[in-house]
Design a protein around this motif. Structure first.
Motif, short mmCIF file in Angstrom:
data_model
loop_
_atom_site.label_atom_id
_atom_site.label_comp_id
_atom_site.label_asym_id
_atom_site.label_seq_id
_atom_site.Cartn_x
_atom_site.Cartn_y
_atom_site.Cartn_z
N ALA A 59 0.82 -1.22 0.00
CA ALA A 59 0.00 0.00 0.00
C ALA A 59 0.85 1.27 0.00
CB ALA A 59 -0.93 -0.01 1.21
N ASN A 60 2.03 1.20 0.56
CA ASN A 60 2.87 2.40 0.66
C ASN A 60 3.70 2.65 -0.60
OD1 ASN A 60 3.93 4.68 1.86
ND2 ASN A 60 5.58 3.55 2.87
N VAL A 61 3.66 1.72 -1.56
CA VAL A 61 4.47 1.90 -2.76
C VAL A 61 3.69 2.74 -3.77
CG1 VAL A 61 5.64 0.74 -4.67
CG2 VAL A 61 5.64 -0.27 -2.37
N ASP A 62 4.27 3.87 -4.15
CA ASP A 62 3.60 4.73 -5.11
C ASP A 62 3.90 4.24 -6.52
OD1 ASP A 62 2.02 6.97 -5.68
OD2 ASP A 62 3.83 8.06 -6.31
N SER A 63 5.19 4.01 -6.81
CA SER A 63 5.55 3.49 -8.13
C SER A 63 6.90 2.79 -8.05
CB SER A 63 5.62 4.65 -9.14
OG SER A 63 6.71 5.48 -8.80
N VAL A 64 7.16 1.95 -9.04
CA VAL A 64 8.45 1.27 -9.14
C VAL A 64 9.04 1.62 -10.51
CG1 VAL A 64 9.64 -0.95 -8.97
CG2 VAL A 64 7.43 -0.62 -7.83
N THR A 65 10.31 2.07 -10.53
CA THR A 65 10.93 2.36 -11.83
C THR A 65 12.24 1.61 -11.94
OG1 THR A 65 11.85 4.33 -10.80
CG2 THR A 65 9.95 4.65 -12.25
N ALA A 66 12.64 1.36 -13.19
CA ALA A 66 13.88 0.65 -13.43
C ALA A 66 14.74 1.48 -14.36
CB ALA A 66 13.58 -0.71 -14.05
N PRO A 67 15.51 2.46 -13.80
CA PRO A 67 16.31 3.34 -14.64
C PRO A 67 17.34 2.61 -15.49
CG PRO A 67 16.53 3.90 -12.29
CD PRO A 67 15.63 2.72 -12.37
#
Lengths: 339, 363, 542
Positions: free
Chosen positions: C143-151
Motif C-alpha cells: 500500500a505504501n508503494v507509489d511506483s516502481v521504476t527501473a532506470p
C-alpha cells in the motif's frame, strides 16, 4: 392388524406394545440379542436421565473446592476415568454425553418421522405429479452426501453458534434432513401397497374420505415398521453426531458434553499413550449404537415371519407376507452413510 | 396376500407413468424413462448445493477475515463478483455447467475437472479396495449365517456385523493404526504410498491415478508392494464397515427366500439346505442385495470422508471437507455434481439389473 | 439406580481395561518397524499447512509462502538465525531520498530456466502484484508503494507515499516481494502451479522436480543460486502434506520424515518431547492471541444504556487483573504458547511487558486489585460478559483456552461469563460489525517488525473496528513508523505499549512458539527457527 401377528386372539394391551410383544415372541438366540440390546439401551436411557445425579462434576466444570483440575491426569480417585487436555473430568463428560445423545436422537428422529410420514402418506396416496416431484426431490437429497449436508445445515441453521439448544437443534435438523427421505420412501412404498388392499378399496367404495382412509387405515398399517426404523435411525443419528463432532462441527464443550467431539480431541492423545480420553467416549458410542441396533434387528426379525425364530409350537406362519420387507430394506439402506 | 402382488423393493417404478401391464412398456421404454429421470435429480442437486454454499459464506472472508479491515474485505468480495444478485450468479453458473465449464477452484486454483480426476482416482482406489474386502467378508459370512441360522455361528456373525456397524469408522481406524502400525509395525500409519513410490508414480507418462494399476502397468513391483501395504488398513477399516451391511443384507434376504413356497417344496423333496442356499435361494434374493449394494457402492465412490481423513487418503471426501471449510463453492459444487452423476448412474444400473433379473420389476 | 450406575461403571470399565492393555503397549514407545529408507536420501519435510498457489500474486498464507521461500528470491532476505533483511538479489539498498528507496541488483543473474533476471523482472513482479490485486493475494502489503521504476538493468527505485517507512526493508522480504520471471508469468493474471513448475521459473536454493499439489513436492538443489541463503546443506528435499497431525507425528517417530513443522497439537509436542528418537526444536514465535473489547458495545460502553467510560475501563482492568496466562499456557498449551504481557510480543524491537507491570501480581492474577479497581469505579458486580471465541480458525484448543478463562473470571465472583463460539466465516464478520462485546482474535505477522503489531490494530480502531481511538497512541505509532534513529524508535514503541496497557483496547494473552520436530541425526533445524518465521529447507542436513 396390530404389532402382534402371532395369533388372532385378543391379547392384553400391554402385550401388544412393540417391545414387549417382541420379547414374548422371541426365543433362544433372538431373545438373547433382544435382551442384550434392551439392557444396553436401558442403561443408556438411565444414564441420560440421571446424569446430573450420577456425574460427580458438571460437563464443563474445570475446578472444585480443592482447586483447578489438572490436565490429562490418568484415572485416579478424584477422577475415576481421568481428565482431558482441557481439564474436564472424563467420567462426568461421558455421562452427560448420554443426555446430549438422547436429546439429539429424539429431536432428530421425531422431526424426521413427522415430516417423512406426512409426506410419504400424501405422496403415496394421491400419487400424480405431487408424488413424482416429491420422489425426485427425495432421491436427490438422498444422493447428497449426508455428512456434507449435515455440515452445511449446522452452519446454515445456527450460524455456527454454540449454545446447548442451538447446537442440539442444528445437529438434529441436519440429521433429519438426511432421514426424511428415508422415512418418506418407506411410508410411500407401504402406502402404495396398502392402497391396493381390499379393505382400503372397500373403505373407498363405502365413501370414506381421503383423510379418514389415510388416518385410520393406511397410517396405522404403514407405520408398523416405524419402531424398527426408529431404533436403527437412532443409531445412525448417534454416528452422524459423532461424525460431525469428529470433523469439528459438533457442540462446543462448554455448551454440552458430546462424545464425538471428545473423541475428536482425543485422537492426538491416543498416539501419546493417553488412552482414557478416547476409549471411554468411543466405547460409549459403540455400546449405545450396539444396544439400539440389537433391539432394532431383533424387532425386525420378529416382525418378519420368515425371519422369526422357529418355535416348535407355532405351526405355520403366513409365508412371504410383504409387511416388513420394505421396513427392513429401508433400515438396511439407511446404514453406513457415515463412512 | 400371496407373493404375486408383492411390491418390488425398488421404488423407481412408482414414478413411471405406465404402471399397467398393457401399454407398450417394454424394456426399452422403461430404460429410457429411467435414464431421463437422472437429469432432474442432478439439476436439483446442483441447485441445492449452489444456494446452500452461498448461504454459508464466501471464500474471501474465510481466508482473509482475520487480517483485513471490513471495507477492504467488502471491496475484494465486490471485485470477485460475489456480491451480485444470487440469481444472476446462479444463472451464470448453470450456463457454465451447461457448456461443460466447471471453473477453477478458489482456494487452490486448479481446474475443477482436473481436481475431480486427481481425487476421484484416489477415492476410486479406496472404494475398490474396500469393496473387495466387503464382498469377500460380507457375502460368504452372510451365506454362512443364513445357512447356520439361529445357531451359534449365526449369533457370532450377526454380533460381528453389528459391531462393525456400531464402531465409528474413525475410532476403528485409530485402534487399527495403534495396533497394526505403531505397536506391531506391520503396516504404514497412513497415506497411499511412501514418498519414493509417490515420486515414481508421479513420473509416469499417463498415470491413471489408481496407484496399484499404475504400478502394475509400469511393472514396478516394489512400488506395488508398497502401495499394497499402504492399502491394507484403510481398506479393512472401511471394508469391514461395509461388510457388516452386506453380511446382514445377504443373511436377511437369503433367509427370506428360503421361506418361500418353492424353496420349502424343494426342501420337502430332500434338497439339502446348503444346496438350497448356494443354488436356489440366492437368485431371488439378488434384487434387494443389488439395490442396496449399488447404493453402498455409490456412497463409497462419493468419498468416505471419515476414513479418508483418518488415513490421510486424499480423496474426494476429505477434500470436500477442506473445500467446505474454506467456503470454496466452486470446488464443492464440482464435487457434488460428480457425486450426483455417480449416484444417479449407479441407481440406473441397479434398476436395469433388477429389471433384467426379474421382468416383473418393470411394470 | 445405584445398581445401574454400578453396572454401567463396571461394564465400561471392563472395556476400558482391555483397551488399555492395547493402547498401553502402543503408546509412548513410538515407532517399531516402518520403512526407514532415510539413509542418504533427500530431506523429507512434513506439514499440515496447505499451498494456495505458487504464484506470489495469488497467495498470502504460511503454506504457500513456505514453498515460495525455497524457489524464489527477494531483493532483501534474512539469513538463517536472524530476521534482519540483508541483500539477497540486491547488491545494495538504501533510502536515497526520504521517499525513494533504491536497490542495486547483483549483475548477470539468470533464472533456473536461463531467462535473465534484471530490474525489468523486479519492476514486473511488483507491478503485477498491484495490478492483479487478487482477493487471496498480498497486494495490500504494498500500500505504501507509489511506483516502481527501473532506470537501468541493475537499478530499481521504489517511490513511497510515506517517507522513511521503517518497515520497507521488511516489506521487500515479505510474501508480496518474491521476484518472478517476466517471460513466464503473465502481467495481469495468475499463472497456475503446474505451468510455473514446468517453466522452471525459479530463482532460489531449489528447483521443483515433481509437483503434486498439497500431496508431495520434490525439490533439487539449484547449483547456480547466488542469493543470501548460500548453498543448501542437502542436495534434495521433499515436502509431504498431511491432513492429520497425528499421522505426521507417527511418521516422524517412525523415521518416515526428517522434519515436521506446522502444526502439532500441544499434546503431540508434549509427547514428542519425551521421545528420545526425535528432537523438538523451539524458536521464537510471532503468532499472538488476544481478547478484543468493543468500546461501543461492552459493559458500560459508549452505546450502552448506562454508558460510562470510567466504569468500562474498570471492567477491562478487572479482567486484566484476573486472567492467569501462565495457567492457560501450561495447562492447555503445555508450553507451546507462552504468556504475552504486551501488544508487541517479546523478541521484537522495543517489546516490553507493560501489562505485567500494570496488572496482576508479577504475572500472577490478583483478585484484590481487580476488586479494588472495580469497586473504586463504582461498578456493580457481578458484571455480565458475553465472551465470544472461534473454535475452528485458531486451533482446536481455543475451546479449552476460553473455558479456562471463563473459569478464572467467574471464580472471582466479579464476573458472570456467557461463553459462546461461532464458526469462522460468521465470526470474522460479526466480530467486527459490533455484534460481540468481547471476542477472541489472533494475529500472525506479515513481516517481522514491531509495527506489524501496532499500525494494523490501534489507530482509529484499526482492522478490529472496536471503536478504540486515542490520539496519543496514534501519534506514537505514526512516530515509530517513520523514525530513522533506532533507539528513538524503540522508545516510541515502548511508550505506545505503555499507553495501550492503560487503555486496554485489546488484552494480549498468549504468544506462540515455532516448533519443528526433527528426527535422529537431523541437523540444522534450529538454525532456521528465527524471528523471520521462514523455514528454509536448505539449513537441514543429516
Amino acid at each position: 392388524m396390530t404389532a402382534t401377528t402371532e395369533s388372532g386372539r385378543k391379547q392384553p394391551f400391554i402385550y401388544r406394545l412393540p417391545v414387549i410383544s417382541h420379547f414374548r415372541t422371541s426365543v433362544g438366540l433372538q431373545r438373547g440379542m433382544l435382551v442384550t440390546g434392551l439392557v444396553l439401551t436401558v442403561v443408556f436411557l438411565l444414564t441420560a436421565a440421571f446424569a446430573p445425579v450420577i456425574a460427580p462434576y458438571g460437563f464443563a466444570q474445570l475446578s472444585d473446592a480443592s482447586g483447578t483440575f489438572p490436565a490429562q491426569q490418568p484415572p485416579s480417585a478424584a477422577h475415576i476415568w481421568g481428565t482431558t487436555v482441557g481439564g474436564y473430568d472424563v467420567y462426568s463428560r461421558v455421562l452427560w454425553g448420554a443426555q446430549t445423545a438422547f436429546v439429539v436422537i429424539v429431536v432428530a428422529v421425531v422431526m424426521s418421522i413427522f415430516l417423512g410420514v406426512a409426506l410419504g402418506l400424501l405422496s403415496g396416496y394421491f400419487g400424480g405429479w405431487l408424488d413424482r416431484v416429491l420422489v425426485v426431490i427425495a432421491d436427490a437429497i438422498y444422493a447428497f452426501p449426508s455428512l456434507l449436508l449435515a455440515i452445511v445445515m449446522s452452519i446454515v441453521i445456527n450460524r455456527g453458534q454454540s449454545s446447548f439448544w442451538g447446537g442440539i437443534v442444528a445437529c438434529s435438523v441436519s440429521i433429519s434432513v438426511v432421514f426424511v427421505p428415508q422415512y418418506f420412501r418407506v411410508i410411500r412404498a407401504e402406502t402404495i401397497r396398502l392402497k391396493a388392499e381390499p379393505y382400503v378399496e372397500s373403505a373407498k367404495v363405502v365413501g370414506a374420505s381421503s383423510i379418514r382412509i389415510m388416518g385410520r387405515h393406511i397410517f396405522k398399517n404403514a407405520t408398523r415398521t416405524l419402531p424398527l426404523i426408529f431404533t436403527l435411525n437412532a443409531s445412525e443419528a448417534i454416528l452422524t453426531l459423532a461424525g460431525l463432532g469428529f470433523l469439528g462441527f459438533g457442540i462446543e464443550p462448554t455448551s454440552a458434553a458430546e462424545w464425538g467431539f471428545d473423541l475428536n480431541k482425543a485422537i492426538a492423545d491416543a498416539s501419546s499413550g493417553i488412552w482414557w480420553t478416547g476409549v471411554y467416549p468411543g466405547t460409549a458410542i459403540v455400546l449405545t449404537v450396539l444396544g439400539l441396533t440389537l433391539v432394532g434387528e431383533s424387532m425386525n426379525d420378529l416382525n418378519d415371519p420368515r425371519l422369526r425364530g422357529r418355535r416348535k409350537s407355532v405351526g405355520k406362519t403366513p409365508a412371504g407376507g410383504p409387511d416388513s420387507t420394505a421396513g427392513a430394506q429401508a433400515a438396511l439402506e439407511a446404514e453406513s452413510r457415515v463412512l | 396376500m400371496t407373493t404375486l402382488i408383492e411390491a418390488p423393493p425398488s421404488d423407481a417404478d412408482g414414478l413411471l407413468p405406465s404402471k399397467k401391464k398393457s401399454s407398450g412398456g417394454g424394456l426399452g421404454t422403461y430404460l429410457l424413462i429411467r435414464f431421463l429421470l437422472i437429469i432432474p435429480t442432478i439439476f436439483i442437486l446442483v441447485t441445492m448445493v449452489f444456494f446452500l454454499m452461498r448461504v454459508i459464506g464466501d471464500p474471501i472472508t474465510a481466508a482473509q477475515g482475520g487480517r483485513l479491515p471490513p471495507e477492504a474485505l467488502a471491496q475484494r468480495i465486490r471485485d470477485a463478483g460475489y456480491d451480485r444478485p444470487i440469481i444472476v450468479q446462479y444463472l451464470e453458473y448453470l450456463g457454465q455447467v451447461a457448456t461443460g465449464n466447471f471453473g477453477t477452484t478458489i482456494t487452490d486454483r486448479r481446474p475443477v475437472v482436473e481436481m475431480l480426476a486427481t481425487f476421484g482416482a484416489a477415492t476410486l482406489e479406496l472404494a475398490i479396495n474396500a469393496l473387495i474386502v466387503a464382498l469377500l467378508v460380507g457375502i460368504p459370512l452372510g451365506l454362512i449365517a443364513a445357512y447356520k441360522r439361529d445357531k451359534a455361528p449365526d449369533a457370532v456373525l450377526r454380533f460381528f456385523a453389528i459391531l462393525c456397524y456400531a464402531t465409528p469408522v474413525f475410532f476403528a481406524g485409530l485402534l487399527m493404526k495403534l495396533t497394526f502400525s505403531v505397536w506391531l509395525g506391520w503396516f504404514p500409519v497412513a497415506g497411499r504410498a511412501s514418498t519414493r513410490t509417490e515420486l515414481a508414480m508421479g513420473g509416469l507418462a499417463s498415470p491413471t491415478g489408481i496407484y496399484w494399476l499404475d504400478a502394475l502397468r509400469s511393472g514396478n513391483m516394489a512400488a506395488f508392494g508398497d502401495i499394497a501395504s499402504h492399502s491394507v488398513l484403510p481398506a479393512v477399516t472401511l471394508g469391514l464397515l461395509t461388510a457388516g451391511v452386506f453380511l446382514r443384507l445377504v443373511r436377511t434376504n437369503v433367509i427370506g427366500t428360503l421361506g418361500k413356497d418353492y424353496v420349502e417344496a424343494g426342501r420337502s423333496r430332500g434338497v439339502s439346505n446348503f444346496r438350497l442356499v448356494t443354488k436356489h435361494a440366492y437368485k431371488p434374493a439378488l434384487i434387494p442385495i443389488i439395490t442396496v449394494m449399488g447404493l453402498q457402492i455409490a456412497l463409497l465412490l462419493g468419498g468416505a470422508v471419515l476414513t479418508e481423513s483418518t488415513f490421510e487418503w486424499k480423496g474426494l471426501g476429505y477434500q470436500m471437507v477442506q473445500y467446505l471449510n474454506a467456503r470454496d463453492f466452486v470446488a464443492v459444487q464440482g464435487i457434488v455434481v460428480l457425486l450426483a452423476v455417480i449416484v444417479a448412474i449407479t441407481n440406473f444400473i441397479v434398476d436395469v439389473a433388477a429389471a433384467l433379473i426379474d421382468p416383473r420389476v418393470r411394470y | 439406580m445405584a445398581i445401574n450406575k454400578k453396572a454401567l461403571q463396571s461394564a465400561i470399565a471392563l472395556v476400558g481395561v482391555s483397551a488399555f492393555a492395547l493402547t498401553a503397549c502402543t503408546g509412548p514407545s513410538g515407532g517399531g518397524g516402518g520403512s526407514s529408507a532415510a539413509a542418504t536420501g533427500p530431506i523429507a519435510y512434513g506439514t499440515t499447512d496447505k499451498v494456495t498457489a505458487l504464484d506470489p500474486a495469488g497467495a498470502y498464507d504460511n503454506g504457500s509462502f513456505m514453498v515460495m521461500n525455497q524457489i524464489y528470491s527477494f531483493l532483501l532476505n534474512s539469513k538463517p538465525g536472524s530476521a534482519d533483511p540483508v541483500p539477497d538479489l540486491a547488491e545494495s539498498s538504501s533510502f536515497t531520498t526520504p521517499t525513494e528507496y533504491t536497490v542495486k541488483l547483483k549483475p548477470g543473474l539468470k533464472f533456473a530456466n536461463g531467462h535473465t533476471l534484471d530490474s525489468k523482472d523486479v519492476k514486473f513482479s511488483f507491478d503485477r502484484q498491484t495490478k492483479i490485486n487478487d482477493p487471496a493475494g498480498p497486494a495490500s502489503l504494498l500500500a505504501n508503494v507509489d511506483s516502481v521504476t527501473a532506470p537501468d538493468a541493475n537499478t530499481v527505485v521504489f517511490k513511497l507515499k510515506l517517507a522513511n517507512d521503517q518497515t520497507f526493508a521488511q516489506i521487500l522480504s515479505s510474501p508480496a516481494a518474491p521476484i518472478v520471471d517476466d517471460e513466464v508469468f503473465p502481467a495481469d493474471k495468475l499463472l497456475d502451479d503446474d505451468s510455473i513448475a514446468k517453466a522452471k521459473a525459479f530463482y532460489g536454493q531449489y528447483t521443483i522436480e515433481t509437483y503434486k499439489k498439497n500431496e508431495l513436492i520434490s525439490f533439487k538443489a539449484w547449483p547456480d543460486y547466488k542469493g543470501a541463503l548460500g548453498k543448501p546443506a542437502n542436495d534434495a528435499a521433499t515436502i509431504k502434506y498431511y491432513a492429520d497431525p497425528t499421522n505426521m507425528k507417527l511418521d516422524i517417530q517412525q523415521g518416515n520424515i526428517d522434519v515436521a513443522n506446522r502444526s502439532f497439537s500441544a499434546t503431540d509436542i508434549d509427547d514428542l518431547k519425551k521421545d528420545s528418537k526425535v528432537k523438538v526444536n523451539v524458536g521464537p514465535g510471532g503468532e499472538i492471541r488476544y481478547i478484543t473489547f468493543n468500546f461501543d458495545t461492552m459493559a458500560y460502553g459508549t452505546k450502552a444504556a448506562d454508558a460510562d467510560p470510567a466504569k468500562a475501563l474498570a471492567v477491562r482492568q478487572g479482567i486484566a487483573n484476573l486472567v492467569d496466562r501462565q495457567a492457560v499456557a501450561d495447562q492447555v498449551y503445555k508450553g507451546t504458547y507462552l504468556p504475552l504481557y504486551s501488544n508487541v510480543p517479546s523478541g521484537f524491537l522495543g517489546a516490553n511487558e507493560s501489562f505485567k507491570e500494570a496488572y496482576g501480581d508479577g504475572g500472577k492474577p490478583s483478585l484484590d486489585k481487580a476488586k479494588k479497581v472495580m469497586t473504586d469505579a463504582g461498578v456493580t458486580t457481578p458484571v455480565s460478559l458475553n465472551l465470544q471465541y472461534n473454535p475452528d480458525h485458531y486451533g482446536k484448543s481455543s475451546g479449552d483456552e476460553y473455558a479456562m478463562i471463563k473459569d478464572q473470571l467467574e471464580k472471582s465472583g466479579l464476573f458472570k461469563v456467557n461463553l459462546q463460539s461461532t464458526e469462522w466465516v460468521t465470526y470474522s464478520k460479526a466480530s467486527r460489525a459490533d455484534e460481540y462485546p468481547e471476542f477472541q482474535f489472533g494475529w500472525f505477522p506479515d513481516f517481522s517488525d514491531p509495527d506489524n503489531y501496532l499500525t494494523p490494530f490501534f489507530p482509529e480502531g484499526g482492522f478490529l473496528k472496536n471503536h478504540y481511538n486515542n490520539p496519543t497512541v496514534n501519534d506514537l505509532i505514526n512516530k515509530q513508523l517513520t523514525t530513522v534513529d533506532k533507539s528513538a524508535r524503540e522508545s516510541a514503541i515502548e511508550d505506545a505499549q505503555n499507553a495501550l496497557a492503560k487503555d486496554i483496547s485489546t488484552l494480549p494473552l498468549l504468544q506462540g512458539a515455532q516448533v519443528a520436530v526433527s528426527g535422529s541425526g537431523v541437523k540444522g533445524v534450529d538454525t532456521t527457527l528465527d524471528a523471520s518465521f521462514k523455514f528454509r529447507l536448505g539449513t537441514v542436513s543429516k
